[in-house]
Design an enzyme around this catalytic site. Sequence first.
Site, PDB file in Angstrom:
ATOM      1  N   GLU A 103       0.830  -1.197   0.000  1.00  0.00           N
ATOM      2  CA  GLU A 103       0.000   0.000   0.000  1.00  0.00           C
ATOM      3  C   GLU A 103       0.866   1.249   0.000  1.00  0.00           C
ATOM      4  OE1 GLU A 103      -2.359  -0.129   3.481  1.00  0.00           O
ATOM      5  OE2 GLU A 103      -3.186  -2.094   3.002  1.00  0.00           O
ATOM      6  N   CYS A 116       3.210   8.451   1.690  1.00  0.00           N
ATOM      7  CA  CYS A 116       3.586   7.442   2.675  1.00  0.00           C
ATOM      8  C   CYS A 116       3.856   6.158   1.895  1.00  0.00           C
ATOM      9  CB  CYS A 116       2.420   7.280   3.651  1.00  0.00           C
ATOM     10  SG  CYS A 116       2.694   5.998   4.865  1.00  0.00           S
ATOM     11  N   CYS A 123       5.409  -7.259   7.400  1.00  0.00           N
ATOM     12  CA  CYS A 123       6.371  -6.709   8.360  1.00  0.00           C
ATOM     13  C   CYS A 123       6.672  -7.780   9.401  1.00  0.00           C
ATOM     14  CB  CYS A 123       5.783  -5.469   9.041  1.00  0.00           C
ATOM     15  SG  CYS A 123       6.950  -4.637  10.149  1.00  0.00           S
ATOM     16  N   CYS A 127       4.208  -5.552  15.839  1.00  0.00           N
ATOM     17  CA  CYS A 127       3.492  -4.629  16.727  1.00  0.00           C
ATOM     18  C   CYS A 127       2.032  -5.091  16.799  1.00  0.00           C
ATOM     19  CB  CYS A 127       3.584  -3.195  16.205  1.00  0.00           C
ATOM     20  SG  CYS A 127       5.285  -2.632  16.009  1.00  0.00           S
ATOM     21  N   CYS A 130      -0.964  -3.264  14.880  1.00  0.00           N
ATOM     22  CA  CYS A 130      -0.770  -2.825  13.488  1.00  0.00           C
ATOM     23  C   CYS A 130      -1.184  -3.913  12.509  1.00  0.00           C
ATOM     24  CB  CYS A 130       0.700  -2.452  13.285  1.00  0.00           C
ATOM     25  SG  CYS A 130       1.122  -2.046  11.576  1.00  0.00           S
ATOM     26  N   CYS A 347      -1.527   1.855   8.217  1.00  0.00           N
ATOM     27  CA  CYS A 347      -0.685   0.775   7.692  1.00  0.00           C
ATOM     28  C   CYS A 347      -1.359  -0.566   7.505  1.00  0.00           C
ATOM     29  CB  CYS A 347       0.435   0.474   8.686  1.00  0.00           C
ATOM     30  SG  CYS A 347       1.491   1.806   8.985  1.00  0.00           S
TER      31      CYS A 347
HETATM   32  N1  SAH Z   1       7.981   0.043  10.881  1.00  0.00           N
HETATM   33  C1  SAH Z   1       8.083   1.457  10.930  1.00  0.00           C
HETATM   34  C2  SAH Z   1       7.257   2.224   9.914  1.00  0.00           C
HETATM   35  C3  SAH Z   1       5.863   1.760   9.593  1.00  0.00           C
HETATM   36  S1  SAH Z   1       4.491   2.195  10.572  1.00  0.00           S
HETATM   37  C4  SAH Z   1       7.754   1.951  12.337  1.00  0.00           C
HETATM   38  O1  SAH Z   1       7.468   1.136  13.195  1.00  0.00           O
HETATM   39  O2  SAH Z   1       7.876   3.133  12.581  1.00  0.00           O
HETATM   40  C5  SAH Z   1       4.392   3.925  10.784  1.00  0.00           C
HETATM   41  C6  SAH Z   1       3.761   4.284  12.111  1.00  0.00           C
HETATM   42  O3  SAH Z   1       2.347   3.982  12.131  1.00  0.00           O
HETATM   43  C7  SAH Z   1       4.361   3.525  13.280  1.00  0.00           C
HETATM   44  O4  SAH Z   1       4.559   4.425  14.338  1.00  0.00           O
HETATM   45  C8  SAH Z   1       3.263   2.532  13.606  1.00  0.00           C
HETATM   46  O5  SAH Z   1       3.360   2.033  14.908  1.00  0.00           O
HETATM   47  C9  SAH Z   1       2.016   3.353  13.346  1.00  0.00           C
HETATM   48  N2  SAH Z   1       0.771   2.569  13.206  1.00  0.00           N
HETATM   49  C10 SAH Z   1       0.617   1.309  12.774  1.00  0.00           C
HETATM   50  N3  SAH Z   1      -0.684   0.942  12.779  1.00  0.00           N
HETATM   51  C11 SAH Z   1      -1.393   2.009  13.239  1.00  0.00           C
HETATM   52  C12 SAH Z   1      -2.768   2.257  13.480  1.00  0.00           C
HETATM   53  N4  SAH Z   1      -3.682   1.337  13.239  1.00  0.00           N
HETATM   54  N5  SAH Z   1      -3.130   3.472  13.960  1.00  0.00           N
HETATM   55  C13 SAH Z   1      -2.191   4.435  14.182  1.00  0.00           C
HETATM   56  N6  SAH Z   1      -0.873   4.262  13.955  1.00  0.00           N
HETATM   57  C14 SAH Z   1      -0.457   3.060  13.502  1.00  0.00           C
END
Ligand code: SAH
Length: 365
Positions: A103, A116, A123, A127, A130, A347
């Site tokens: 995406e 973005c 990944c 997390c 996510c 994401c």
């Molecule tokens: N792996 C990298 C970049 C990708 S995610 C990182 O961890 O920074 C970019 C940001 O979006 C990260 O801070 C991630 O934790 C956040 N993120 C992921 N899913 C989300 C969601 N559903 N709502 C808000 N932020 C989210």
Amino acid sequence: MHLESNETSSTASKPSILDQSIVSLAAWLQDRSLPKYRAKQILGWVYQRRAESFEAMTDLPKGVRSELDAAFDFYRTKTIATQNSEDGTQKLLLQLPDGGRIECVLLRDGPRRSICVSSQVGCAMGCVFCASGLDGVERNLTRGEILEQMLKLQRLLPAEERLSHIVMMGMGEPLANLPRVLDALSVAKDSEIGLGISPRRITISTVGLPQSIDKLAEDKSPYHLAISLHAPNDTLRNQLVPVNKKIGIESILEAADRYFDATGRRLTFEYVLLKDLNDSQQCAEQLVKLLRGRTAMLNVIPYNPVPGLPYETPTAEVIHQFRRILMEAGINVMFRQRKGDDIQAACGQLRRLREKEPDLVELKR
Ligand code: SAH
């Protein structure tokens, strides 16, 4: 980290033009007794003049165009869904030649045209809140696949508008695919043949991998670094960001300090607010202790709920309270507005949605 499959697109027959540097393209031209200066002209068409085929490069002799066409692929991804949000956000779901899906998003904010971009298919960081990592990682994206996202998003803009900012905040962990991310970004910042985006407006967002942060620092990275903290202590961070068990907040902060010392670039810490998990007063106070004395900015992001996951966004009142504690302590804090909520722009969300509805070509226009 273990990657399950090949790192290049296995089904592609020809090299991609997006994987050519000006040096490799000049060598290719020379091999065919064609003038070297054409390399700049060709890449200018690709990155600046928004060509989508060699045929469109009308100031190149026809013979050169067909030789290029025989030797190189142009775009390799198929846009399988486009979503347009009320607030101007547009999201693309792209399918790679080997079937992987990624995406990327265009955000319009005043004069800003930010994109973005994803760095991996899936990944590996895991997390818990996510959508990107729910099925693990499939593979790293190539330099060309990272650039193709930028170009496809650029094509959504009218001719007089330019991309202004890039955030590596799509699917994947950019620091787990660092060489290719840096290759792609060097084209993004190149004003001669590339997109000409100032490196100050390019952000690499990471879960916090100290060795790779050090590598960036050693190379005097010109980019902005954002670290996804999400918790002010290891007990909580181990729970929300499982990869933290092997790393720990302290070593991330130390690497972040070295990055700041080496580059002079102010750091950003990101903190996704999750209801009843990391939104307490105590968390805010601990966060203040961690960040006080650092030249850093804290970006607090209300959670964008992912269907099927149990996590929720805190109430406006809790968010307000959290913010008050940080601001009163003098922390440089920004509360980011969510964008693209109505199109599931966080994401990895669109990819999952589309797995459930494979027949729908256009979700919203
Ligand atoms: N792996 C990298 C970049 C990708 S995610 C990182 O961890 O920074 C970019 C940001 O979006 C990260 O801070 C991630 O934790 C956040 N993120 C992921 N899913 C989300 C969601 N559903 N709502 C808000 N932020 C989210």
